[in-house]
Scaffold this active site. Structure first.
Site, PDB file in Angstrom:
ATOM      1  N   CYS A 152     -19.967 -64.359  37.390  1.00 45.66           N
ATOM      2  CA  CYS A 152     -21.347 -63.907  37.544  1.00 45.66           C
ATOM      3  C   CYS A 152     -22.109 -64.864  38.448  1.00 45.66           C
ATOM      4  O   CYS A 152     -21.986 -66.077  38.330  1.00 45.66           O
ATOM      5  CB  CYS A 152     -22.098 -63.791  36.228  1.00 45.66           C
ATOM      6  SG  CYS A 152     -21.388 -62.637  35.070  1.00 45.66           S
ATOM      7  N   ARG A 155     -18.270 -64.776  42.937  1.00 42.76           N
ATOM      8  CA  ARG A 155     -18.334 -65.144  41.517  1.00 42.76           C
ATOM      9  C   ARG A 155     -18.135 -63.943  40.590  1.00 42.76           C
ATOM     10  O   ARG A 155     -18.017 -64.102  39.377  1.00 42.76           O
ATOM     11  CB  ARG A 155     -19.675 -65.799  41.200  1.00 42.76           C
ATOM     12  CG  ARG A 155     -19.946 -67.057  41.991  1.00 42.76           C
ATOM     13  CD  ARG A 155     -21.284 -67.645  41.615  1.00 42.76           C
ATOM     14  NE  ARG A 155     -21.302 -68.069  40.241  1.00 42.76           N
ATOM     15  CZ  ARG A 155     -20.895 -69.237  39.789  1.00 42.76           C
ATOM     16  NH1 ARG A 155     -20.443 -70.127  40.639  1.00 42.76           N
ATOM     17  NH2 ARG A 155     -20.938 -69.527  38.516  1.00 42.76           N
ATOM     18  N   TRP A 210     -19.293 -60.348  36.607  1.00 40.56           N
ATOM     19  CA  TRP A 210     -17.868 -60.344  36.266  1.00 40.56           C
ATOM     20  C   TRP A 210     -17.840 -60.107  34.767  1.00 40.56           C
ATOM     21  O   TRP A 210     -18.217 -60.976  33.985  1.00 40.56           O
ATOM     22  CB  TRP A 210     -17.230 -61.681  36.637  1.00 40.56           C
ATOM     23  CG  TRP A 210     -15.745 -61.702  36.451  1.00 40.56           C
ATOM     24  CD1 TRP A 210     -14.808 -61.274  37.346  1.00 40.56           C
ATOM     25  CD2 TRP A 210     -15.017 -62.193  35.325  1.00 40.56           C
ATOM     26  NE1 TRP A 210     -13.539 -61.458  36.831  1.00 40.56           N
ATOM     27  CE2 TRP A 210     -13.637 -62.025  35.593  1.00 40.56           C
ATOM     28  CE3 TRP A 210     -15.382 -62.764  34.096  1.00 40.56           C
ATOM     29  CZ2 TRP A 210     -12.643 -62.394  34.704  1.00 40.56           C
ATOM     30  CZ3 TRP A 210     -14.387 -63.126  33.202  1.00 40.56           C
ATOM     31  CH2 TRP A 210     -13.030 -62.946  33.515  1.00 40.56           C
ATOM     32  N   ASN A 213     -25.750 -65.769  33.283  1.00 39.61           N
ATOM     33  CA  ASN A 213     -24.334 -66.084  33.514  1.00 39.61           C
ATOM     34  C   ASN A 213     -23.883 -66.962  32.352  1.00 39.61           C
ATOM     35  O   ASN A 213     -24.479 -68.010  32.105  1.00 39.61           O
ATOM     36  CB  ASN A 213     -24.173 -66.843  34.848  1.00 39.61           C
ATOM     37  CG  ASN A 213     -22.773 -67.411  35.019  1.00 39.61           C
ATOM     38  OD1 ASN A 213     -21.804 -66.847  34.514  1.00 39.61           O
ATOM     39  ND2 ASN A 213     -22.670 -68.531  35.705  1.00 39.61           N
ATOM     40  N   GLY A 214     -22.849 -66.535  31.636  1.00 40.80           N
ATOM     41  CA  GLY A 214     -22.365 -67.321  30.497  1.00 40.80           C
ATOM     42  C   GLY A 214     -21.979 -66.390  29.369  1.00 40.80           C
ATOM     43  O   GLY A 214     -21.814 -65.181  29.571  1.00 40.80           O
ATOM     44  N   GLU A 268       2.307 -72.863  43.696  1.00 35.18           N
ATOM     45  CA  GLU A 268       1.099 -72.437  44.391  1.00 35.18           C
ATOM     46  C   GLU A 268       1.384 -71.231  45.294  1.00 35.18           C
ATOM     47  O   GLU A 268       0.581 -70.297  45.362  1.00 35.18           O
ATOM     48  CB  GLU A 268       0.524 -73.611  45.201  1.00 35.18           C
ATOM     49  CG  GLU A 268      -0.680 -73.280  46.054  1.00 35.18           C
ATOM     50  CD  GLU A 268      -1.893 -72.757  45.280  1.00 35.18           C
ATOM     51  OE1 GLU A 268      -1.892 -72.784  44.039  1.00 35.18           O
ATOM     52  OE2 GLU A 268      -2.834 -72.290  45.950  1.00 35.18           O
ATOM     53  N   LYS A 285      -0.601 -67.665  45.032  1.00 34.56           N
ATOM     54  CA  LYS A 285      -1.351 -67.043  46.137  1.00 34.56           C
ATOM     55  C   LYS A 285      -0.886 -65.614  46.358  1.00 34.56           C
ATOM     56  O   LYS A 285      -1.694 -64.713  46.522  1.00 34.56           O
ATOM     57  CB  LYS A 285      -1.177 -67.824  47.447  1.00 34.56           C
ATOM     58  CG  LYS A 285      -1.980 -69.098  47.594  1.00 34.56           C
ATOM     59  CD  LYS A 285      -3.468 -68.925  47.729  1.00 34.56           C
ATOM     60  CE  LYS A 285      -4.186 -68.998  46.418  1.00 34.56           C
ATOM     61  NZ  LYS A 285      -4.421 -70.241  45.784  1.00 34.56           N
ATOM     62  N   GLU A 328      -1.988 -63.228  43.432  1.00 33.58           N
ATOM     63  CA  GLU A 328      -3.417 -62.962  43.194  1.00 33.58           C
ATOM     64  C   GLU A 328      -4.056 -62.100  44.267  1.00 33.58           C
ATOM     65  O   GLU A 328      -5.024 -61.401  43.986  1.00 33.58           O
ATOM     66  CB  GLU A 328      -4.220 -64.245  42.947  1.00 33.58           C
ATOM     67  CG  GLU A 328      -4.455 -65.115  44.135  1.00 33.58           C
ATOM     68  CD  GLU A 328      -5.230 -66.372  43.785  1.00 33.58           C
ATOM     69  OE1 GLU A 328      -6.195 -66.290  43.026  1.00 33.58           O
ATOM     70  OE2 GLU A 328      -4.844 -67.442  44.292  1.00 33.58           O
ATOM     71  N   HIS A 371      19.580 -71.472  35.216  1.00 35.83           N
ATOM     72  CA  HIS A 371      19.442 -71.470  33.750  1.00 35.83           C
ATOM     73  C   HIS A 371      18.802 -70.176  33.243  1.00 35.83           C
ATOM     74  O   HIS A 371      18.234 -70.160  32.164  1.00 35.83           O
ATOM     75  CB  HIS A 371      18.629 -72.688  33.313  1.00 35.83           C
ATOM     76  CG  HIS A 371      19.304 -73.974  33.665  1.00 35.83           C
ATOM     77  ND1 HIS A 371      20.424 -74.432  33.009  1.00 35.83           N
ATOM     78  CD2 HIS A 371      19.055 -74.873  34.649  1.00 35.83           C
ATOM     79  CE1 HIS A 371      20.825 -75.572  33.557  1.00 35.83           C
ATOM     80  NE2 HIS A 371      20.004 -75.857  34.554  1.00 35.83           N
ATOM     81  N   LYS A 404     -14.352 -66.243  41.296  1.00 37.33           N
ATOM     82  CA  LYS A 404     -14.219 -67.668  41.531  1.00 37.33           C
ATOM     83  C   LYS A 404     -14.992 -68.393  40.439  1.00 37.33           C
ATOM     84  O   LYS A 404     -15.914 -67.851  39.866  1.00 37.33           O
ATOM     85  CB  LYS A 404     -14.815 -68.001  42.904  1.00 37.33           C
ATOM     86  CG  LYS A 404     -14.256 -69.308  43.449  1.00 37.33           C
ATOM     87  CD  LYS A 404     -14.407 -69.388  44.925  1.00 37.33           C
ATOM     88  CE  LYS A 404     -13.789 -70.656  45.450  1.00 37.33           C
ATOM     89  NZ  LYS A 404     -12.322 -70.596  45.444  1.00 37.33           N
TER      90      LYS A 404
END
Ligand code: F6R
Length: 607
Positions: free
Chosen positions: A2, A27, A75, A101-102, A483, A487, A490, A506, A602
């Site tokens: 948010c 966000r 979000w 936001n929260g 990483e 990438k 996502e 294994h 983000k």
């Protein structure tokens, strides 16, 4: 998680809010809305979907001349992303509007109480209790500060809020607790926002609100009060040296591509002022004032965790200091043991990631010394760490983090060199070699990036048939394999798993067949021959292999991608953008929304 913005000044506020929301869209982007006071009423316009849908709705309205307003991009946490759950929310009398936001943890019981008192709820959000509580407090006290305190005293959780009162058309109110919120100080106008890029075209002068502070903005000034006492708190205005061009796409199609291509400059900035090339020594005053740790605990999430994991290999190798690396959401719920001469290193681009912050606060309570590695000046990690090494990467807008990891790796490398130097565990020869290569790294990378992009594009097309990928590496390349996989998944939504290549036999190797490619990091280091053996094991099962390697190294694979060699450590700074570009080109080829991948946001400021 948010984004919020608020404006009070002399300009029509709606374009300012929309412009700011677009820069906060990273966000959250499942719904958005604005509220403004015009012609004696609070008007709210909301829309499901991205800011562009909101914009279409807004500009079918009459000309907007309001100069006080708030905006939100969401979000979803509580309540699905539909219009009724979008912010701003309004009280039942049409007198108070609020953005948040929260997460309000005890909203259910408050909601039940308020419903029994006759309050009507129009959404499924936790946020709506805030606007009704403020409205109730305002009716009792007729004062915004008292009303906001009345509300905040009754709730538990995290919040950054912006509030408008219809009968206070010259005031914008805000408060924060565990969610980011900054105040922008202009001339004849003032702002609130979750993050600086939102109001960067108008001002770089900022007041950082602390947890438990409430702000009152009018056109001419800003007053800050303590939630606890209601008394005035003196605050300092700081100027942030970020340039607006850093928060714009600058001719690139996507922020992600721009930020990948920016990495040579990011390397220079992260090194800037930290190496005395003439005397071949390090300048890290932040570390001078700390002790030499007997052990380091690194705590971070996502891409920052991968940077920390990479740092572990280096700190152990160059500084001979044992390092434990933890994902913050695990760390905070286990019982870590942190000895007296041990140090906790917290890594976060945003400085606001909820789990990372919780880990930081937990170890601070245990009495540990915390070193933050952080990009955002004034963020919670930056403010709450004992010392901070800023990564100086400039704003990172793309949801998929790229340049931040590059800058974190530079800082971790400098840290390893610093501790190694102080402890005498690193030879002059190795140190000087790394210094010399660091001096030319940015230029070599700059020259290489255009052809790397071309290679990434052709490989992406060739391998776009794949529904799954392995990313494999050993040693320093293992965290980079993790990483690379992150990438790809996502932004292209292709399933990818990062593995230590020696671990394949294994179990995971069972998945290999001609439709399951492996992206192998086979660069020049002491483990190269072992990686070659791992590749042969894959090829024996008819698995296609893309390989990042160097000219002159013998390895036979389906697709070979040669990158420069600048010593095994600095080779990482070519592997990283190669993986980023491959993921980027794959996502573009598959028609995905690169800068705003589904389900993500983000800066994960909720647990
Ligand atoms: C991945 C990504 C996330 C972040 C993670 C931590 O591309 O962006 O995995 O790295 O959410 O964020 P910070 O570094 O802001 O704490």
């Amino acid at each position: 998680m948010c984004g919020i913005i608020g404006y009070i000044g002399y300009r029509p506020c709606v374009p300012v809010l929309i412009d700011g929301l677009k820069r906060l869209e990273y966000r959250g982007y499942d719904s958005a809305g604005v509220a403004y006071i015009q012609e004696g009423e609070i008007n709210i316009i909301k829309s499901q979907g991205k800011i562009s849908s909101l914009e279409e709705k807004i500009y079918t309205k009459d000309p907007l001349h309001a100069t006080l307003g708030i905006g939100h991009t969401r979000w979803a946490t509580h309540g699905i992303p539909v219009e009724k759950n979008a912010h701003p929310h309004m009280d039942n009398d049409g007198n108070v509007a609020l953005i948040h936001n929260g997460i309000i943890e005890n909203y259910q019981e408050i909601k039940e109480d308020l419903i029994s008192e006759g309050y009507k709820f129009l959404s499924d959000t936790d946020t709506e209790v805030l606007v009704h509580l403020i409205s109730k407090g305002y009716k009792e006290t007729n004062h915004p500060l008292s009303a906001i305190r009345y509300c905040l005293e009754r709730i538990q959780g995290s919040y950054a809020i912006g509030v408008l009162f219809l009968d206070r058309p010259n005031e914008l109110w805000a408060a924060r607790e565990s969610s980011p919120l900054i105040v922008g100080v202009g001339v004849g106008e003032n702002f609130i926002a979750s993050d600086l890029p939102a109001f960067l075209p108008y001002t770089k002068d900022v007041i950082f609100l602390e947890d438990g502070e409430i702000a009152r903005l009018d056109r001419e000034g800003v007053d800050v009060f303590s939630k606890e006492s209601g008394g005035v708190v003196e605050k300092e205005v700081k100027t942030i040296p970020w340039d607006i061009t850093l928060a714009q796409k600058g001719g690139f199609k996507h922020f992600m591509l721009k930020e990948i291509m920016e990495q040579p400059r990011v390397i220079q900035e992260a090194l800037s002022g930290r190496i005395d090339y003439k005397n071949r020594s390090l300048i890290l005053p932040e570390l001078d004032s700390l002790f030499l740790p007997e052990k380091i605990h690194i705590v971070a999430c996502g891409t920052s965790f991968h940077a920390g994991f990479w740092g572990k290999y280096l700190l152990e190798r160059l500084a001979k200091v044992p390092v434990e690396v933890d994902i913050a959401s695990e760390f905070r719920y286990r019982s870590p043991i942190i000895g007296e001469k041990e140090m906790v290193v917290v890594i976060s681009q945003s400085g606001e990631t909820a789990d990372t912050l919780a880990g930081l606060r937990m170890v601070k309570e245990m009495g540990a010394v915390v070193l933050g590695i952080c990009n955002v000046v004034g963020s919670s990690v930056a403010r709450e760490s004992d010392k901070v090494l800023f990564t100086q990467a400039g704003p990172e807008i793309s949801v998929a983090s790229t340049k931040a990891m590059c800058s974190q790796m530079i800082v971790l490398l400098l840290m390893a060199l610093y501790f190694g130097d102080k402890k005498g565990t690193i030879s002059k020869k190795i140190k000087y070699e790394i210094f010399d290569n660091l001096g030319s790294l940015a230029n070599v990378l700059e020259a290489e990036l255009p052809s790397m992009r071309e290679m990434a594009k052709s490989l992406a097309i060739e391998y776009s048939f794949a529904r799954s990928f392995f990313y494999l590496g050993r040693g320093l390349n293992y965290p980079l394999a993790l990483e690379g996989a992150l990438k790809l998944k996502e932004i292209s939504y292709i399933h990818a798993e990062g593995y230590a290549s020696g671990e394949m036999k294994h179990g995971p190797i069972a998945l290999i067949d001609p439709s399951f490619p492996s992206f192998v990091l086979a660069t020049k280091d002491n483990l190269f021959q072992k990686v070659v053996s791992n590749v042969k094991e894959i090829q024996a099962r008819k698995g296609p292999v893309i390989c990042l390697t160097h000219a002159g190294l013998e390895i036979n694979v389906d697709s070979r991608w040669d990158i420069p060699y600048m010593g095994d450590i600095l080779t990482s700074f070519f592997i990283l953008p190669a993986e980023q570009l491959f993921a980027y080109e794959m996502a573009v080829y598959l028609g995905k929304d690169v800068d705003q991948p589904r389900n993500l946001a983000k800066s994960v400021t909720v647990e």
